[in-house]
Design an enzyme around this catalytic site. Sequence first.
Site, PDB file in Angstrom:
ATOM      1  N   ASP A  49     -20.206 -61.005  76.792  1.00  8.85           N
ATOM      2  CA  ASP A  49     -19.193 -60.361  77.641  1.00  8.85           C
ATOM      3  C   ASP A  49     -19.673 -58.928  77.922  1.00  8.85           C
ATOM      4  O   ASP A  49     -20.499 -58.700  78.789  1.00  8.85           O
ATOM      5  CB  ASP A  49     -17.862 -60.423  76.878  1.00  8.85           C
TER       6      ASP A  49
ATOM      7  N   LYS B 134     -20.733 -63.672  80.984  1.00  4.98           N
ATOM      8  CA  LYS B 134     -19.842 -62.888  81.863  1.00  4.98           C
ATOM      9  C   LYS B 134     -20.631 -61.674  82.343  1.00  4.98           C
ATOM     10  O   LYS B 134     -20.353 -60.538  81.962  1.00  4.98           O
ATOM     11  CB  LYS B 134     -18.605 -62.433  81.085  1.00  4.98           C
TER      12      LYS B 134
ATOM     13  N   ASP C 148     -11.888 -69.696  70.838  1.00  5.60           N
ATOM     14  CA  ASP C 148     -10.474 -69.700  70.445  1.00  5.60           C
ATOM     15  C   ASP C 148      -9.643 -68.650  71.167  1.00  5.60           C
ATOM     16  O   ASP C 148     -10.164 -67.720  71.790  1.00  5.60           O
ATOM     17  CB  ASP C 148     -10.361 -69.451  68.940  1.00  5.60           C
TER      18      ASP C 148
ATOM     19  N   GLU D  99     -25.308 -67.836  71.144  1.00  4.55           N
ATOM     20  CA  GLU D  99     -24.004 -67.179  71.322  1.00  4.55           C
ATOM     21  C   GLU D  99     -23.062 -68.080  72.116  1.00  4.55           C
ATOM     22  O   GLU D  99     -23.524 -68.904  72.913  1.00  4.55           O
ATOM     23  CB  GLU D  99     -24.200 -65.878  72.117  1.00  4.55           C
ATOM     24  N   ASP D 100     -21.763 -67.868  71.944  1.00  5.23           N
ATOM     25  CA  ASP D 100     -20.801 -68.591  72.783  1.00  5.23           C
ATOM     26  C   ASP D 100     -20.662 -67.889  74.134  1.00  5.23           C
ATOM     27  O   ASP D 100     -20.824 -68.490  75.189  1.00  5.23           O
ATOM     28  CB  ASP D 100     -19.435 -68.740  72.086  1.00  5.23           C
TER      29      ASP D 100
ATOM     30  N   ARG E   3     -10.086 -74.212  69.610  1.00  6.91           N
ATOM     31  CA  ARG E   3     -11.531 -74.416  69.412  1.00  6.91           C
ATOM     32  C   ARG E   3     -11.920 -75.880  69.572  1.00  6.91           C
ATOM     33  O   ARG E   3     -13.025 -76.213  69.999  1.00  6.91           O
ATOM     34  CB  ARG E   3     -11.960 -73.958  68.005  1.00  6.91           C
TER      35      ARG E   3
HETATM   36  P1  5GP Z   1     -18.975 -58.745  73.689  1.00  4.07           P
HETATM   37  O1  5GP Z   1     -19.393 -57.977  72.498  1.00  4.07           O
HETATM   38  O2  5GP Z   1     -20.136 -59.286  74.489  1.00  4.07           O
HETATM   39  O3  5GP Z   1     -17.997 -57.995  74.552  1.00  4.07           O
HETATM   40  O4  5GP Z   1     -18.102 -59.959  73.173  1.00  4.07           O
HETATM   41  C1  5GP Z   1     -18.677 -61.120  72.714  1.00  4.07           C
HETATM   42  C2  5GP Z   1     -17.692 -61.917  71.925  1.00  4.07           C
HETATM   43  O5  5GP Z   1     -16.327 -61.745  72.382  1.00  4.07           O
HETATM   44  C3  5GP Z   1     -17.983 -63.398  72.098  1.00  4.07           C
HETATM   45  O6  5GP Z   1     -18.966 -63.829  71.210  1.00  4.07           O
HETATM   46  C4  5GP Z   1     -16.623 -64.001  71.856  1.00  4.07           C
HETATM   47  O7  5GP Z   1     -16.426 -64.185  70.481  1.00  4.07           O
HETATM   48  C5  5GP Z   1     -15.645 -62.960  72.364  1.00  4.07           C
HETATM   49  N1  5GP Z   1     -15.219 -63.292  73.731  1.00  4.07           N
HETATM   50  C6  5GP Z   1     -15.555 -62.653  74.880  1.00  4.07           C
HETATM   51  N2  5GP Z   1     -14.974 -63.245  75.939  1.00  4.07           N
HETATM   52  C7  5GP Z   1     -14.271 -64.295  75.453  1.00  4.07           C
HETATM   53  C8  5GP Z   1     -13.476 -65.319  76.071  1.00  4.07           C
HETATM   54  O8  5GP Z   1     -13.293 -65.413  77.279  1.00  4.07           O
HETATM   55  N3  5GP Z   1     -12.931 -66.240  75.225  1.00  4.07           N
HETATM   56  C9  5GP Z   1     -13.102 -66.216  73.883  1.00  4.07           C
HETATM   57  N4  5GP Z   1     -12.509 -67.153  73.156  1.00  4.07           N
HETATM   58  N5  5GP Z   1     -13.846 -65.265  73.266  1.00  4.07           N
HETATM   59  C10 5GP Z   1     -14.428 -64.328  74.058  1.00  4.07           C
END
Ligand code: 5GP
Length: 167
Positions: free
Chosen positions: A95, A123, A151, A91-92, A157
Amino acid sequence: MRIKCLFSKEQISRRVKELAVQISHDYSGTNELLVLCVLNGSMFFAADLLRELHTPCQLNCIKACANESGKVELCYGADINVSGKDILLIEDIVDSGITLKSIVDIYQKQRPNSIKVCTFLDKKSRRIEDVQADYAGFEIDGKFVVGYGMDYNGKYRELPYVGYIIS
Ligand code: 5GP
């Protein structure tokens, strides 16, 4: 827009190498490792990490998207057979953890041998779902970050570093 660097290219490279050492050690002796790269954000990270790994593996890409009712589904990669395999999800960012939890739940139904998660950024303080990454590059606060595959409206990116938008 101005972007302030949070992690430089050099810091990222060092950390990716450290993660690869740890992961290679943990998977030593594994010959059915299937790496699933979650598109689009983790493609740079996955490409760098895999080239440092000493574990033979196969690579597939998957993509999560929300359906009409907001539920996370796989719009790409739902047909990948993970049964009996050792899965490493790349994963990137984790959150809220909603995306990751949904992906893990989808693949768990196929009874893989194991599923582990390696995220570039974590995070942790923003978690809603009770999910954890087994490996994390860096823990960060709630700031929205871009670069190194991540992005903002499709932009940034290509940056070789990670930063956040300051104006
Ligand atoms: P979650 O489902 O954990 O809330 O969100 C995960 C996804 O939200 C990540 O894989 C990413 O694509 C996007 N995301 C969450 N925080 C960020 C951020 O700070 N920057 C970017 N570019 N994408 C984020």
